[in-house]
Design an enzyme around this catalytic site. Structure first.
Site, short mmCIF file in Angstrom:
data_model
loop_
_atom_site.label_atom_id
_atom_site.label_comp_id
_atom_site.label_asym_id
_atom_site.label_seq_id
_atom_site.Cartn_x
_atom_site.Cartn_y
_atom_site.Cartn_z
N SER A 179 -79.27 15.57 -60.75
CA SER A 179 -78.26 16.53 -61.20
C SER A 179 -78.59 17.06 -62.59
CB SER A 179 -76.89 15.86 -61.22
OG SER A 179 -75.93 16.70 -61.86
N TYR A 202 -76.96 23.22 -62.01
CA TYR A 202 -75.71 23.86 -62.40
C TYR A 202 -76.12 24.97 -63.36
CZ TYR A 202 -72.63 20.19 -60.52
OH TYR A 202 -71.94 19.34 -59.69
N THR A 228 -76.44 24.66 -56.72
CA THR A 228 -75.13 24.29 -56.16
C THR A 228 -74.21 25.50 -56.21
OG1 THR A 228 -75.26 21.93 -56.67
CG2 THR A 228 -73.08 22.89 -56.55
N LYS A 304 -77.27 24.59 -52.03
CA LYS A 304 -76.45 23.44 -51.66
C LYS A 304 -74.98 23.87 -51.66
CE LYS A 304 -75.23 18.78 -53.28
NZ LYS A 304 -73.82 19.09 -53.64
N HIS A 328 -69.69 19.18 -51.37
CA HIS A 328 -69.72 18.39 -52.61
C HIS A 328 -69.12 17.01 -52.40
CE1 HIS A 328 -71.05 19.66 -56.65
NE2 HIS A 328 -70.35 18.63 -57.10
#
Length: 432
Positions: A179, A202, A228, A304, A328
């Site tokens: 992440s 992100y 994402t 995603k 998520h």
């Protein structure tokens, strides 16, 4: 055995076997097929050769749990056993963060419960003594189709955070997705894993920061950037808020507000100017943003959070290389649409043009087989390995991965599949 070695013969054998497999995992000459056999062997607790089934309960360890909670990873019978241990080990707010879905957590629960709607068709009289669970994604072969989903802020679960997870994954060969707001840098995770990892992005609402994150990830060898796209509407994490009420610590030191403070302990933002960033998730993203990102990503671009036929078809037009069907982990929206139920329409829309992965609710090896039967190329697991991390660190993660692999190999044999390509839609029955 010397006089200082107080292990029982079975404990010594288990330790020696694990150390041997760790040694082989580091070998550059070990083939993916051989590693797959070793993963299965570690999960089963036997040698790489096919072993006879045993129902001798006296061979099982007799270590006692405390108040029904396991005190060592080897006591676990399944991955669910790790959650109470994680809850006991963590501060209330940290456990709440891990446990929370959104609103009433219904989508979170349905992600797993929906697997009960899918039955498995078993086959007989097929020689399944040798099973190959390897999968190839973007030219990289992994000995198992179980990847580790990106989970943020793993330092909240264990001091060694993503590095411990990556070391465990190195032993079993699982792919890793890191992440953006992980507690460990991609360079350190790559070193711990001993191989490149995928990077979940992100994007923030500052393109210069987005571009810098992508460049750093690719410089570290990330073969795929995973954008994402399922966090654009905000969320109401009631379970987290409820557990926070019971946390007596002063959390303001770590959560004082403001973006710069939010990412001050996230190494991927080191040396970046985040003064213009107001949002981590890029709430204004459209397909034009995907096009812009496609132009700077040198490797593979994965989306995603796609869960519909319509968005899959659009993604193909915008040059996406793979999709992860995801809500998520039930933390994006209270849609009541579990990902395993959304998977078939995404697979149908992709029509074999790109790999389709999936996360959300995977807790059993049977869950993995069901997803592959419905067309997934691989699956991503999140909460279970974090339970293992929180409860026991690296050994807990390794135990979770071993259990899932052992269960997956078992159900593959029961459906008569000796390799992943033999897991097909005929392996399951979807109940209406």
């Amino acid at each position: 055995m010397n006089e200082l070695d107080i292990r029982t013969p079975s404990e010594a054998a288990l330790t020696d076997r694990r150390n041997f497999i760790r040694f082989l995992a580091a070998s550059p000459v070990l083939t993916p097929t051989a590693m797959s056999a070793l993963v299965s062997a570690l999960a089963a607790g036997v040698s790489g050769e096919a072993a006879a089934q045993s129902y001798d309960v006296l061979r099982a360890p007799q270590q006692k749990a405390v108040d029904g909670i396991i005190t060592a990873p080897e006591q676990a019978l399944n991955v669910f056993d790790f959650e109470p241990a994680a809850k006991k080990a963590l501060p209330p707010a940290h456990y709440g963060y891990l446990a929370s879905g959104v609103d009433g957590d219904a989508t979170l629960r349905l992600n797993h419960e929906a697997f009960d709607e899918i039955a498995i068709r078993v086959r007989r009289l097929i020689d399944v003594r040798k099973v190959d669970t390897s999968v190839t994604l973007f030219g990289q072969t992994y000995p198992t189709p179980i990847l580790l989903a990106p989970v943020s802020s793993q330092g909240a679960f264990h001091p060694e955070a993503e590095a411990a997870v990556a070391r465990a994954a190195k032993v079993t060969g699982n792919g890793v997705i890191l992440s953006t707001v992980g507690s460990t840098s991609i360079e350190d995770v790559t070193e711990a894993r001993g191989a490149p990892v995928w990077y979940m992005l992100y994007p923030t609402d500052d393109w210069s920061v987005t571009e810098a994150l992508v460049k750093r990830a690719e410089a570290a060898g990330a073969p795929a950037i995973v954008l994402t796209v399922d966090r654009q509407g905000g969320r109401n994490t009631e379970t987290l808020f409820r557990f926070r009420r019971d946390d007596t610590r002063d959390c303001k030191g770590c959560h004082a507000g403001g973006f710069a403070n939010e990412v001050s302990r996230k190494p991927m933002f080191d040396d970046l100017d985040v003064s213009k960033v107001t949002n981590l998730y890029g709430t204004g993203m459209t397909w034009d943003f995907v096009d812009r990102l496609r132009k700077i990503v040198k490797g593979k671009l994965v989306l995603k959070g796609i869960v519909t036929r319509e968005d899959t078809e659009i993604a193909l037009k915008h040059g996406v290389d793979a999709i992860i069907v995801s809500n998520h982990g039930g933390r994006a929206e209270e849609s009541l649409e579990p990902t395993i139920r959304a998977l078939p329409e995404v697979v149908a829309a992709a029509n074999g043009q790109i790999p389709i992965l999936i996360d959300g609710g995977f807790r059993r090896g049977t869950d993995v087989l069901k997803a592959l039967a419905l067309g997934a190329s691989a699956v991503c697991v999140g909460r279970p390995y974090c339970w293992g991390l929180a409860a026991f660190g690296e050994p807990g993660v390794a135990a979770v991965l071993a259990i899932l692999q052992r269960e997956f190999v078992t159900i593959m044999k029961q459906v008569g599949a000796t390799k992943l390509s033999e897991i097909t839609k005929d392996s399951v029955i979807v109940r209406s």
